[in-house]
Design an enzyme around this catalytic site. Sequence first.
Site, PDB file in Angstrom:
ATOM      1  N   TYR A  27      -0.675 -10.269  -0.125  1.00 38.47           N
ATOM      2  CA  TYR A  27      -1.582  -9.125  -0.258  1.00 38.47           C
ATOM      3  C   TYR A  27      -1.719  -8.385   1.075  1.00 38.47           C
ATOM      4  O   TYR A  27      -1.680  -7.160   1.139  1.00 38.47           O
ATOM      5  CB  TYR A  27      -2.958  -9.599  -0.761  1.00 38.47           C
ATOM      6  CG  TYR A  27      -4.055  -8.590  -0.527  1.00 38.47           C
ATOM      7  CD1 TYR A  27      -4.058  -7.371  -1.217  1.00 38.47           C
ATOM      8  CD2 TYR A  27      -5.071  -8.819   0.399  1.00 38.47           C
ATOM      9  CE1 TYR A  27      -5.050  -6.428  -0.975  1.00 38.47           C
ATOM     10  CE2 TYR A  27      -6.060  -7.885   0.638  1.00 38.47           C
ATOM     11  CZ  TYR A  27      -6.039  -6.684  -0.048  1.00 38.47           C
ATOM     12  OH  TYR A  27      -7.010  -5.738   0.190  1.00 38.47           O
ATOM     13  N   GLY A  82      -9.756  -3.528   2.876  1.00 37.94           N
ATOM     14  CA  GLY A  82     -10.587  -4.029   1.787  1.00 37.94           C
ATOM     15  C   GLY A  82     -10.335  -5.510   1.540  1.00 37.94           C
ATOM     16  O   GLY A  82      -9.281  -6.045   1.886  1.00 37.94           O
ATOM     17  N   GLN A 129     -15.371   3.894   5.826  1.00 41.70           N
ATOM     18  CA  GLN A 129     -14.283   4.528   5.058  1.00 41.70           C
ATOM     19  C   GLN A 129     -14.599   4.443   3.579  1.00 41.70           C
ATOM     20  O   GLN A 129     -14.851   3.356   3.055  1.00 41.70           O
ATOM     21  CB  GLN A 129     -12.945   3.827   5.352  1.00 41.70           C
ATOM     22  CG  GLN A 129     -11.783   4.287   4.467  1.00 41.70           C
ATOM     23  CD  GLN A 129     -11.630   3.437   3.214  1.00 41.70           C
ATOM     24  OE1 GLN A 129     -11.888   2.236   3.241  1.00 41.70           O
ATOM     25  NE2 GLN A 129     -11.223   4.058   2.110  1.00 41.70           N
ATOM     26  N   TYR A 131     -13.593   5.229  -0.507  1.00 38.52           N
ATOM     27  CA  TYR A 131     -12.707   5.662  -1.592  1.00 38.52           C
ATOM     28  C   TYR A 131     -13.606   6.505  -2.473  1.00 38.52           C
ATOM     29  O   TYR A 131     -14.289   6.000  -3.361  1.00 38.52           O
ATOM     30  CB  TYR A 131     -12.166   4.462  -2.363  1.00 38.52           C
ATOM     31  CG  TYR A 131     -11.042   3.743  -1.661  1.00 38.52           C
ATOM     32  CD1 TYR A 131      -9.893   4.427  -1.282  1.00 38.52           C
ATOM     33  CD2 TYR A 131     -11.107   2.386  -1.390  1.00 38.52           C
ATOM     34  CE1 TYR A 131      -8.840   3.771  -0.650  1.00 38.52           C
ATOM     35  CE2 TYR A 131     -10.065   1.724  -0.762  1.00 38.52           C
ATOM     36  CZ  TYR A 131      -8.935   2.429  -0.391  1.00 38.52           C
ATOM     37  OH  TYR A 131      -7.906   1.786   0.223  1.00 38.52           O
ATOM     38  N   HIS A 282      -1.039   4.427   4.726  1.00 36.75           N
ATOM     39  CA  HIS A 282      -1.726   3.240   4.224  1.00 36.75           C
ATOM     40  C   HIS A 282      -0.947   1.967   4.571  1.00 36.75           C
ATOM     41  O   HIS A 282      -0.948   0.992   3.824  1.00 36.75           O
ATOM     42  CB  HIS A 282      -1.896   3.354   2.707  1.00 36.75           C
ATOM     43  CG  HIS A 282      -3.224   2.885   2.196  1.00 36.75           C
ATOM     44  ND1 HIS A 282      -4.231   3.751   1.877  1.00 36.75           N
ATOM     45  CD2 HIS A 282      -3.708   1.641   1.939  1.00 36.75           C
ATOM     46  CE1 HIS A 282      -5.269   3.055   1.434  1.00 36.75           C
ATOM     47  NE2 HIS A 282      -4.979   1.774   1.472  1.00 36.75           N
ATOM     48  N   ARG A 285       1.570   0.968   1.915  1.00 32.36           N
ATOM     49  CA  ARG A 285       0.985   0.308   0.740  1.00 32.36           C
ATOM     50  C   ARG A 285       0.708   1.276  -0.399  1.00 32.36           C
ATOM     51  O   ARG A 285       0.137   0.899  -1.402  1.00 32.36           O
ATOM     52  CB  ARG A 285      -0.320  -0.392   1.133  1.00 32.36           C
ATOM     53  CG  ARG A 285      -0.137  -1.463   2.179  1.00 32.36           C
ATOM     54  CD  ARG A 285      -1.443  -1.836   2.839  1.00 32.36           C
ATOM     55  NE  ARG A 285      -2.307  -2.643   2.014  1.00 32.36           N
ATOM     56  CZ  ARG A 285      -2.218  -3.964   1.881  1.00 32.36           C
ATOM     57  NH1 ARG A 285      -1.285  -4.618   2.527  1.00 32.36           N
ATOM     58  NH2 ARG A 285      -3.063  -4.629   1.129  1.00 32.36           N
ATOM     59  N   PHE A 316       1.928  -0.333  13.972  1.00 31.32           N
ATOM     60  CA  PHE A 316       1.767  -0.553  15.421  1.00 31.32           C
ATOM     61  C   PHE A 316       1.566  -2.046  15.695  1.00 31.32           C
ATOM     62  O   PHE A 316       0.673  -2.662  15.115  1.00 31.32           O
ATOM     63  CB  PHE A 316       0.571   0.244  15.955  1.00 31.32           C
ATOM     64  CG  PHE A 316       0.815   1.733  15.967  1.00 31.32           C
ATOM     65  CD1 PHE A 316       1.182   2.370  17.142  1.00 31.32           C
ATOM     66  CD2 PHE A 316       0.697   2.487  14.804  1.00 31.32           C
ATOM     67  CE1 PHE A 316       1.424   3.731  17.155  1.00 31.32           C
ATOM     68  CE2 PHE A 316       0.940   3.849  14.798  1.00 31.32           C
ATOM     69  CZ  PHE A 316       1.311   4.472  15.979  1.00 31.32           C
ATOM     70  N   GLY A 336      -4.219  -2.293  11.273  1.00 33.70           N
ATOM     71  CA  GLY A 336      -4.872  -3.081  10.239  1.00 33.70           C
ATOM     72  C   GLY A 336      -4.465  -4.538  10.329  1.00 33.70           C
ATOM     73  O   GLY A 336      -5.179  -5.379  10.884  1.00 33.70           O
TER      74      GLY A 336
END
Length: 387
Positions: A27, A82, A129, A131, A282, A285, A316, A336
């Site tokens: 994931y 998330g 952030q 959605y 993303h 993703r 990165f 991330g």
Amino acid sequence: MRLDQLLSVGDFERRARSILPRAVFGYVNGGTEDCLTLDANREAFRAVQFRPRGLVGVADRSQSVELWGRKYQHPFGIAPMGVTAMCRHRCEWDLAKAAANTGIPFVLSGLSTLAMETVREADPDFWYQGYIPGDREVIQPLLNRLQSNGVKVLVVTIDTPLGANRENNQRNGFTIPFKFSQGLFWDGVRHPRWSANVFARTLLADRAIPRFCNVVADPHGYRITEEPKGGFRSGRDRLDWTHLAWMREVWPGRIVLKGVAHPDDAAMAERMGLDAVIVSNHGGRQLDGAQGSLDALPDVVAAVSSQFPVMIDGGFRRGTDILKAMALGARMVFMGRPFLYGASVAGQEGVQRVIDILGSEVDRNLGLLGCREMDMLNREFIVSKGR
Ligand SMILES: Cc1cc2nc3c(=O)[nH]c(=O)nc-3n(C[C@H](O)[C@H](O)[C@H](O)COP(=O)(O)O)c2cc1C
């Protein structure tokens, strides 16, 4: 294992792979479909090379950057992610606290499970952030809750109008809403460190299934195992520029668009009075086949005025990657997975160690480039190979 034996983000990734159940690591680590964009993000760095200057005198160096009058200690921050509770119990706390301690921005994902009212105690300056669905009746109360929690920067993700095709998750039986299965159970059994930290502490200590408690105004939210009324991604596909124009009128803080790939979208954001964009796909993703982030950056920078901040994320992993983006005009780089690997390995200490590693890579390579501060970096310091 001692944390100082992990020397790079790559080391943390390998360690996280061994700690996390296969489905959870998949994931975090995975992309969509053929992973073209996941690979393009990394590939883009190979095509940009440095052209360092000598004899500059780089004894006194600083990598701090300023954004909207605020100083950050490093030119990088933690991207929104998330469901990080799958990797570490109270993961958002570890990410937020490490960010606050080191003076970097932390962006809390709307799909998080630690209430923003608590996250705020770890990092009073967290960015949020969302959605955001194309529905004012849902947006307005959420904005009220954000304001009452002192949020000043609202990041609106625009590359996710629909769920992406993540085949690796399907193969591993990983779904959101989360569903327990025999396969996942045995996956957990084979990863006892993860089971003790995440599974046991969540179900035995908290005695509760985590809830998406930051997605809308209601702090109660809904369980990660439950499909909310109207569907998990309800209304996101209706969000358009008219909602952003309205949000600009009603939201007094900063608005940052995340997931910008096209220069015209960046130009539109600036015209509309928004405050910044994050060039992003993303992390590979969402739309597979989208350009690598670093490849998309120059056109976006060229489309806006020099005062308008363009930030970036995607692939990165090294200080040199960060310096390449800054030389191409980025004002801040987000990452991330690297920080989530850090949290998976050792919670807040792990995140802190990843920040330290990246900070020292930026510092060393800034000096090797012949720069004393980030503002000295520009396109003179790089050449692009055949792009
Ligand atoms: C596990 C995971 C969860 C993510 N969840 C979100 C999210 O909730 N909202 C969002 O805007 N982006 C999300 N992203 C994308 C990140 O914000 C960011 O764009 C991406 O991770 C950058 O690429 P990197 O992981 O190679 O640094 C997620 C990424 C990962 C790895």
